[in-house]
Design an enzyme around this catalytic site. Structure first.
Site, PDB file in Angstrom:
ATOM      1  N   HIS A  27     -25.707  64.478 -42.159  1.00 47.98           N
ATOM      2  CA  HIS A  27     -26.082  63.582 -41.066  1.00 47.98           C
ATOM      3  C   HIS A  27     -27.118  64.205 -40.146  1.00 47.98           C
ATOM      4  O   HIS A  27     -27.833  63.501 -39.454  1.00 47.98           O
ATOM      5  CB  HIS A  27     -24.843  63.104 -40.315  1.00 47.98           C
ATOM      6  CG  HIS A  27     -24.146  62.036 -41.087  1.00 47.98           C
ATOM      7  ND1 HIS A  27     -23.151  62.319 -41.986  1.00 47.98           N
ATOM      8  CD2 HIS A  27     -24.373  60.699 -41.176  1.00 47.98           C
ATOM      9  CE1 HIS A  27     -22.767  61.194 -42.562  1.00 47.98           C
ATOM     10  NE2 HIS A  27     -23.486  60.202 -42.107  1.00 47.98           N
ATOM     11  N   GLU A  86     -19.949  51.279 -50.499  1.00 45.60           N
ATOM     12  CA  GLU A  86     -20.263  52.707 -50.641  1.00 45.60           C
ATOM     13  C   GLU A  86     -19.184  53.453 -51.413  1.00 45.60           C
ATOM     14  O   GLU A  86     -19.207  54.677 -51.498  1.00 45.60           O
ATOM     15  CB  GLU A  86     -20.535  53.356 -49.281  1.00 45.60           C
ATOM     16  CG  GLU A  86     -19.452  53.153 -48.245  1.00 45.60           C
ATOM     17  CD  GLU A  86     -19.803  53.749 -46.887  1.00 45.60           C
ATOM     18  OE1 GLU A  86     -20.709  54.587 -46.800  1.00 45.60           O
ATOM     19  OE2 GLU A  86     -19.148  53.367 -45.907  1.00 45.60           O
ATOM     20  N   ASP A  96     -23.029  57.694 -49.756  1.00 45.24           N
ATOM     21  CA  ASP A  96     -21.649  57.920 -50.212  1.00 45.24           C
ATOM     22  C   ASP A  96     -21.446  57.398 -51.623  1.00 45.24           C
ATOM     23  O   ASP A  96     -20.700  57.999 -52.398  1.00 45.24           O
ATOM     24  CB  ASP A  96     -20.663  57.267 -49.245  1.00 45.24           C
ATOM     25  CG  ASP A  96     -20.418  58.168 -48.043  1.00 45.24           C
ATOM     26  OD1 ASP A  96     -20.190  59.367 -48.257  1.00 45.24           O
ATOM     27  OD2 ASP A  96     -20.505  57.686 -46.906  1.00 45.24           O
ATOM     28  N   CYS A 141     -28.612  50.382 -47.103  1.00 45.46           N
ATOM     29  CA  CYS A 141     -28.871  51.148 -45.874  1.00 45.46           C
ATOM     30  C   CYS A 141     -28.735  52.649 -46.094  1.00 45.46           C
ATOM     31  O   CYS A 141     -28.911  53.424 -45.166  1.00 45.46           O
ATOM     32  CB  CYS A 141     -27.980  50.679 -44.732  1.00 45.46           C
ATOM     33  SG  CYS A 141     -26.235  50.907 -45.067  1.00 45.46           S
TER      34      CYS A 141
HETATM   35  C1  PEP Z   1     -24.193  55.737 -46.755  1.00 39.56           C
HETATM   36  O1  PEP Z   1     -23.134  56.276 -47.098  1.00 39.56           O
HETATM   37  O2  PEP Z   1     -25.119  55.492 -47.539  1.00 39.56           O
HETATM   38  C2  PEP Z   1     -24.402  55.354 -45.347  1.00 39.56           C
HETATM   39  C3  PEP Z   1     -25.436  54.639 -44.985  1.00 39.56           C
HETATM   40  O3  PEP Z   1     -23.524  55.812 -44.424  1.00 39.56           O
HETATM   41  P1  PEP Z   1     -23.460  57.325 -43.897  1.00 39.56           P
HETATM   42  O4  PEP Z   1     -24.668  58.046 -44.424  1.00 39.56           O
HETATM   43  O5  PEP Z   1     -23.425  57.272 -42.414  1.00 39.56           O
HETATM   44  O6  PEP Z   1     -22.181  57.824 -44.487  1.00 39.56           O
HETATM   45 MG    MG Z   2     -21.436  56.295 -45.779  1.00 44.39          MG
END
Ligand code: PEP
Ligand code: MG
Length: 563
Positions: free
Chosen positions: A200, A441, A465, A512
């Protein structure tokens, strides 16, 4: 280090290669960001009275530091942001805390450091054992304020960026909670010695649109701190103490890059339509209100993913309904008629928040995270839902639930939403009727996406994920990069299946996760019929360029469909 170029005299340029998180070239001073690590030994003192005086003096200094932080937070985040520093000030002034420290020094003839550390442990233990959730949460505060006191006693400077001008942050690795607390106006670039492209922290750097590298394996000592550095984001290189030749070359490359960026600016205001007339939505991913400016500057058609957990990570206490309401309302109002998709909190795995007081888990990525926390601790979930539904009156807001694996979860969410609405009705509080969608996901959700599609308004595919769970590769572990084939046929088949199932049920679907911004896949996503791509703000215009230059029907004729 890959090279070391010897100059006339003793100066040497050091060059390290990392993994590129975001492109761009910056030149600036390096700031080595260190974590505070304080070892406190039980040391005796011949003069306890002098130690008590040292402690009192340190306490005054800590109070002054907290006063400054309080004012800064008040300016930048309002009263609620400053509240935590007020609590810390109160703790420092608390008679019981002070008496404990002073009596340990006097009765055991030990140093102030040891007495503070003992008092911190004792008080934190006491708070942690309390029934009341609020008081339990104070355990982290008493530790935090005691850490500050220890820093002062040990002469360690306050953490944060000391330099006046913006700097290149060099760190071992950064936790998401540390990254969000950095003063973003003063960060030119991030370079970490370790860390993964999918962490992140990397995602945050992309959202900020600043050059960043991870896993660069560079030194983190004071020899580097304050030196001139060049980060070449796209090339994945950092040059420390560059020689003249490199500096000149990089300055030229930076100019060329600027021209390219300016050219992309001419695409602002254009629709995302292919040569043969197929449209796709291009939205932005954000982590907080400050990212909105980047989203608007890059002509985002909406917000496709607001990672609301950053609101929780930025604080040392649960954000209240009112705090959250104000944030969601601001985002909705700022975006006006554009859709804003706010994801409910996705705490857990690498996004840890002390005050949630989660049990330690063997496999946090497979543990109690995201919707699992919300469904097992509905009080936390309801506070967020109340704020979201109330704020949805002020714009085109949609709510999105993460880490879904089953129909049962969706039905439980629906029940909780109904309870929230009834409670708001009973209190005469206004709320809207936002679209409600889910993230796809987990492999389970993708496989039953035909069933899930009948229950929700939209899907957004979280490829970060989905890739981790589908390929069984930890997204945090850079050592597994060779096994993380992001173009693996299993991934592309799953995305295609989800889009197909969504369309059969008459709902739209977006992506996303970071894969949505992969320029090598844009044509493929268009051919699959993906309705929306939500990406870091800085990726919107480069993707628009590809879309404008694509003829989907032509592409389909020669589609290299090897999956
Ligand atoms: C993902 O898992 O692709 C997502 C957009 O959520 P995060 O990266 O916050 O887990
Ligand atoms: Mg995610």
């Amino acid at each position: 280090m890959i090279t070391q170029r010897r100059q006339a005299g003793v100066r040497k340029m050091q060059v390290y290669k990392g993994k590129s998180v975001f492109g761009g070239i910056v030149i600036g001073r390096i700031h080595v960001y260190g974590k505070r690590e304080k070892q406190v030994k039980c040391e005796k003192t011949p003069d306890p009275q002098a130690e008590i005086m040292r402690y009192r003096k340190a306490s005054e200094t800590a109070m002054e530091q907290l006063g400054r932080l309080c004012e800064k937070a008040l300016r930048e985040a309002g009263k609620s942001g400053a509240a935590i520093f007020e609590i810390h000030r109160m703790m420092l002034e608390d008679g019981d805390y002070r008496d404990s420290v002073e009596s340990i020094i006097a009765s055991q003839s030990v140093t102030a450091e040891y007495a503070v550390a003992r008092t911190a442990d004792n008080f934190a233990g006491m708070f942690a054992s309390m029934e009341d959730g609020y008081m339990r949460g104070r355990a982290a505060d008493v530790k935090d304020v005691s850490e500050r006191l220890l820093s002062v006693l040990q002469g360690i400077e306050e953490e944060g960026i000391r330099a006046k001008e913006p700097v290149i942050i060099v760190a071992d690795d950064l936790a998401p909670s540390e990254t969000v607390q950095l003063d973003k106006d003063r960060v030119l670039s991030f370079v970490t010695a370790h860390g993964s492209l999918n962490s992140h922290t990397a995602i945050l750097a992309r959202t900020m649109g600043i050059p960043a590298l991870v896993d660069a394996g560079l030194p983190l000592d004071e020899t580097v701190d304050g030196m001139l550095g060049i980060v070449d984001g796209a090339g994945g290189m950092i040059y420390i103490d560059p020689d003249e030749e490199t500096l000149t070359g990089m300055r030229k490359a930076r100019e060329a890059e600027k021209e390219k960026i300016e050219l992309l600016q001419t695409l602002k205001g254009r629709e995302n339509v292919t040569l043969d007339g197929q449209s796709i939505l291009l939205y932005a991913n954000i982590g907080n209100i400050e990212d909105l400016a980047m989203a608007l500057r890059n002509d985002a058609g909406g917000i496709g993913l607001f990672r609301s957990e950053f609101i929780y990570l930025e604080r040392d206490h649960f954000p209240t309904e009112e705090e959250q309401f104000r944030i969601y309302r601001t985002v909705a109002e700022t975006m006006g008629k554009k859709r804003v998709i706010i994801r409910t909190l996705d705490i857990g795995a690498d996004k840890q928040c002390d005050y949630f007081q989660m049990e330690k888990e063997e496999n946090p990525a497979l543990g109690c995270r995201a919707i699992r926390i919300c469904l097992t601790r509905p009080d936390i979930f309801k506070t967020q839902l109340r704020a979201l539904f109330r704020a949805s009156v002020y714009g085109e807001m949609a709510v999105m639930y993460p880490m879904i694996t089953s129909l049962k979860e969706i039905r439980r969410i629906r029940e909780i939403v109904e309870e929230v609405k009834q409670e708001l009705d009973a209190q005469g509080m206004a709320y809207g009727n936002p679209e409600q969608g889910i993230m796809i996901e987990t492999p389970a959700a993708a496989i039953i996406s035909d069933l899930l599609a009948r229950e929700v308004d939209f899907f957004s595919i979280g490829t970060n994920d989905l890739i981790q769970y589908l390929l069984a590769v930890d997204r945090q572990n850079p050592a597994l990069d060779e096994f993380r084939d992001i173009h693996h046929p299993a991934i592309l088949r799953m995305i295609s299946l989800v889009v197909e199932n969504a369309h059969k049920a008459g709902i739209w679907t977006g992506i996303c996760g970071e894969l949505g911004a992969d320029p090598e896949l844009t044509r493929e996503f268009l051919a699959m019929g993906v309705d929306e791509l939500s990406v870091s703000p800085g990726r919107i215009l480069p993707l628009r360029k590809i879309i404008l230059e694509t003829d989907v029907s032509e592409y389909k004729k020669n589609r290299p469909k090897n999956w």
